[in-house]
Structure formats: structure tokens, C-alpha cells
Scaffold this active site. Structure first.
Site, PDB file in Angstrom:
ATOM      1  N   SER A 101       5.160  -6.418  -2.311  1.00 54.85           N
ATOM      2  CA  SER A 101       4.780  -6.615  -0.909  1.00 54.85           C
ATOM      3  C   SER A 101       5.318  -7.956  -0.462  1.00 54.85           C
ATOM      4  CB  SER A 101       3.254  -6.580  -0.762  1.00 54.85           C
ATOM      5  OG  SER A 101       2.870  -6.905   0.559  1.00 54.85           O
ATOM      6  N   ALA A 102       6.158  -7.961   0.558  1.00 55.49           N
ATOM      7  CA  ALA A 102       6.821  -9.194   0.977  1.00 55.49           C
ATOM      8  C   ALA A 102       5.851 -10.263   1.421  1.00 55.49           C
ATOM      9  CB  ALA A 102       7.816  -8.894   2.099  1.00 55.49           C
ATOM     10  N   CYS A 114      -8.255  -5.959   1.925  1.00 59.07           N
ATOM     11  CA  CYS A 114      -8.382  -4.559   2.344  1.00 59.07           C
ATOM     12  C   CYS A 114      -9.825  -4.087   2.312  1.00 59.07           C
ATOM     13  CB  CYS A 114      -7.542  -3.661   1.434  1.00 59.07           C
ATOM     14  SG  CYS A 114      -5.780  -4.039   1.509  1.00 59.07           S
ATOM     15  N   THR A 124      13.375   5.248   9.950  1.00 61.33           N
ATOM     16  CA  THR A 124      14.276   4.113  10.151  1.00 61.33           C
ATOM     17  C   THR A 124      13.707   2.860   9.508  1.00 61.33           C
ATOM     18  OG1 THR A 124      15.050   5.035  12.245  1.00 61.33           O
ATOM     19  CG2 THR A 124      15.419   2.685  11.881  1.00 61.33           C
ATOM     20  N   THR A 130       0.829  -1.208   0.000  1.00 59.69           N
ATOM     21  CA  THR A 130       0.000   0.000   0.000  1.00 59.69           C
ATOM     22  C   THR A 130       0.861   1.255   0.000  1.00 59.69           C
ATOM     23  OG1 THR A 130      -1.947  -1.010   1.011  1.00 59.69           O
ATOM     24  CG2 THR A 130      -1.643   1.349   1.352  1.00 59.69           C
TER      25      THR A 130
END
Length: 400
Positions: free
Chosen positions: A210-211, A336, A248, A79
Site C-alpha cells: 500500500s503506497a 479500518c 483504467t 485492501t
């Protein structure tokens, strides 16, 4: 012990929403967390070690997609990658060239459609291109939608609800002819596990990953861009990701994503050959078990692991509740949009009647799926459909 009693307690057929991480991925994430070495933006030894982990994963993703390592921008998932692509590229192109038109397909993931809708509120012209009844892009309408004022085009590689694969690189050829200054982006999140996804193979300028869609951890993704693609950051703060995405980085998650990429590439061909027959078996039996059932996008090239079946007269929400009680996990479409009272925008765009669209269920297979899972799922679905049919008969009888 009877066959029913020996069923697994949980059969997961919702891999399109998120597939379980490979064991090596989970091990890598746990190890990196346990061996915490510091913030990768620092200068001490531990920070340099964390940065090296990021560099290694960046190189893995770059090699898998035909990009340079500098073209890999880590995000919190698909996303965010889509948002960064649609908004960041559109504004950068408008600032540089004055172009204001954005073209997307009607079946894009909500991350793309909602981003495009927001751009419209910012003065961009946004066009949605229709699809054919098989779920593939209407190329004639697409051709007409493009012109030299087009700044950005975003067409997904394959649909997350039906598995329909879009006609790349033909799409790319049309963009280069009709809108030569436009940036072409593709949401490749769903396709990566099963098909070649790369800047060169698809002939695109940018792609989102997207992993969690290919055995990696949740909460990690990437936007991959070609050299020279303009991009404005959406997050401001530090200079991470070459100043294109402040914050980070999730070092452990990114390390896991790199491992998942390597495993996926190693087993991608085997994955399709093993999964497609199970999907076909599921579709054949279930489509024959319910009068009027239809496999959506069955006439299109499809990903091997996604099956979208409509059972007219059996509302998907009712069927999914019964299946969940039997330990079968499936969905009514994009995760989603779960809980939404509106039918799938993808199925409506394909021309399905709204009542039929409300009766569609997505079964999505993955690397943990076995033939035994499919047989148990078939039996469970048929039992649930029979129960819904009996309830329907009782309702009809009570009305007389």
C-alpha cells in the site's frame, strides 16, 4: 512564550494508518496530473506516454520486491491487493488443483480475515492460527494446521497494530514441508517502510503493498506475485494489468508510488536507526507514568515505528479524544476499525483481557517525526492521563 504555547498545533503519530507523502511524491503526482497525456490503454502518443509512466513504476516495484515487472499488479490500495490475493488465488488454485483449505493467522488485517470469511461461505475450509502472547505466530499450531489439501496461506509480514514481525522465512519452510502445493501470501503493507520485503527474502509467492504506508499517495497499491502463481481476476471489464485487474489505472498515483518506493529503499536503514530510539523513549516514559501500563508485543521483534501501549483504567477512546484536543493524532488500533465498539481482535488474540485491550493506544511514527514531536507528545499524554485519573477518582468518590 512558554514551552506549551510553542508546541506545534498538530503532531501526527498515526503513520501506520497513512503516512504523509514525501514532497517528491506530491510533486510527481501533481506534475503527471497537470501534464495529462491520456488513457494508458490507448494507442496514440499521449497514451503511450501514460503507459510508459506505468511501466517505469512497475519496474521500480519489481526491482524492490524481487519480482518481474509482469508480476506487479496495480490496485487501489492494500485492501484491494489483499482481496485479490486471498480470493483470486484461492479460487484459481481450487479450479486447477481441487484444493480448498485456506490458512490465515488470527491477527491478520481485516482485509484478509473478511476475505477468508467470505471464502468460507463459498465452500472453502478456513483455519485461523493463533499467536503467542508476544504477537508472533504459534508455529506449532501453524504446523498442525497445514496439510497437502491447503490451497493458500496468508501470514502478514508484520502486524499493523503492534509492529510484531513474523518469523519469515521459517514460516515458508513449514509451508513447503507441510503444504507443498499451497501459495504463500503475505500482507507486507506495514513492513515495507522499515524492513526488507521481497519474494525471495521472505520466501513467499505473493505480497501486498500500500503506497500510503511508505510515503506514497493514498488510493494506490499493488499485488506482487511470482511467476506461475495462478490468479483469477475479481474485476471484469478491460484487459488492463494483463487481464488480472480491469479498470483504467491511476497513472499519477502509480507514478507517485514508484517515487515513494525509490525514496524508501534509499532511506530504509536510516529510517529504523532514527525512529527506533524515539519510539523507545516514548514507551519508557509513558509505561513508567501509568501504573500497570504495558507495551504490547514488546518481547517480539518489532517494526521500529509502531508502539502499542495499554493504560489499564484509561479507555483508549477517552484518551484519544483528549489527545486530539491537544493536537496529538494517534489511534486505538487499525484505522479500518476506528469507531468500532469492539476491542482489537489483535490484542484479544494475544491473550489480553478485554478491559485492558479497550485501553490500548497505538502511536506510530514516520519520516516526518522529530524528537521534539515525541517530547511534546509525552507531555500531552501524561497530562491527559492525569486528567483521566482525576475523573476516575471523582467517579469513585461520588459512588461512596
Amino acid at each position: 512564550m512558554s514551552e506549551k504555547e510553542s508546541r506545534p498545533l498538530f503532531i501526527y503519530l498515526d503513520h501506520a494508518a497513512g503516512t504523509p507523502p514525501y514532497p517528491a511524491v506530491a510533486e510527481t503526482v501533481g506534475r503527471v496530473l497537470a501534464e495529462f497525456s491520456g488513457n494508458p490503454s490507448g494507442t496514440h502518443r499521449g497514451a503511450r506516454r501514460a503507459a510508459a509512466i506505468l511501466d517505469a513504476a512497475r519496474e521500480q516495484i519489481a526491482a524492490a520486491t524481487g519480482a518481474t515487472p509482469a508480476g506487479v499488479i496495480f490496485t487501489s490500495g492494500g485492501t484491494e491487493a489483499d482481496n485479490l490475493a486471498i480470493k483470486g488465488i484461492a479460487f484459481a488454485v481450487r479450479n486447477r488443483l481441487g484444493l480448498k483449505k485456506v490458512v490465515v493467522s488470527a491477527i491478520e488485517h481485516k482485509a484478509v480475515l473478511e476475505s477468508a470469511r467470505w471464502l468460507q461461505s463459498q465452500g472453502f475450509e478456513v483455519l485461523q492460527v493463533p499467536v503467542l502472547s508476544d504477537g508472533t505466530l504459534d508455529l506449532d499450531a501453524f504446523y498442525s494446521a497445514l496439510d497437502p489439501s491447503t490451497a493458500l496461506v496468508s501470514i502478514m509480514t508484520a502486524n499493523n497494530e503492534t509492529g510484531a514481525v513474523q518469523p519469515f522465512p521459517k514460516i515458508s519452510e513449514i509451508v513447503r514441508e507441510r503444504a507443498p502445493r499451497a501459495v504463500l501470501h503475505t500482507d507486507a503493507c506495514q513492513a515495507f517502510s522499515a524492513t526488507d520485503v521481497g519474494l525471495d527474502s521472505l520466501q513467499v509467492d505473493a505480497l501486498s503493498l500500500s503506497a500510503q504506508k511508505f510515503g506514497g499517495p493514498q488510493g494506490v497499491g499493488a499485488l506482487v506475485i511470482s511467476e506461475g502463481v495462478p490468479l483469477l481476476p475479481l474485476q471484469h471489464g478491460g484487459s488492463q494489468e494483463l487481464g488480472r485487474r480491469a479498470g483504467t489505472q491511476n497513472v499519477a498515483g502509480i507514478a507517485g508510488m514508484g517515487v515513494a518506493v525509490s525514496i524508501t529503499l534509499q532511506h530504509r536503514e536510516e529510517f529504523g536507526a532514527r525512529i527506533a530510539p524515539m519510539r523507545d523513549r516514548l514507551e519508557k516514559v509513558l509505561s513508567e507514568a501509568w501504573e500497570g501500563a504495558r507495551v504490547n508485543a514488546s518481547d517480539a521483534p518489532r517494526l521500529p515505528h509502531i508502539s502499542n501501549i495499554a493504560f489499564p483504567g484509561a479507555r483508549s477512546e477517552d484518551l484519544l479524544v483528549l489527545l486530539d484536543r491537544k493536537g496529538i493524532a494517534a489511534s486505538a488500533g487499525s484505522s479500518c476499525a476506528s469507531g468500532s465498539l469492539t476491542p482489537s481482535h489483535v490484542l484479544l488474540a494475544m491473550g489480553l483481557d478485554e478491559l485492558v485491550a479497550r485501553c490500548a493506544v497505538r502511536f506510530s511514527l514516520g519520516h516526518t517525526t522529530t524528537p521534539e514531536d515525541i517530547e511534546a507528545a509525552i507531555e500531552a499524554v501524561m497530562e491527559c492521563l492525569e486528567r483521566l485519573w482525576q475523573v476516575r477518582l471523582q467517579e469513585l468518590h461520588s459512588r461512596r
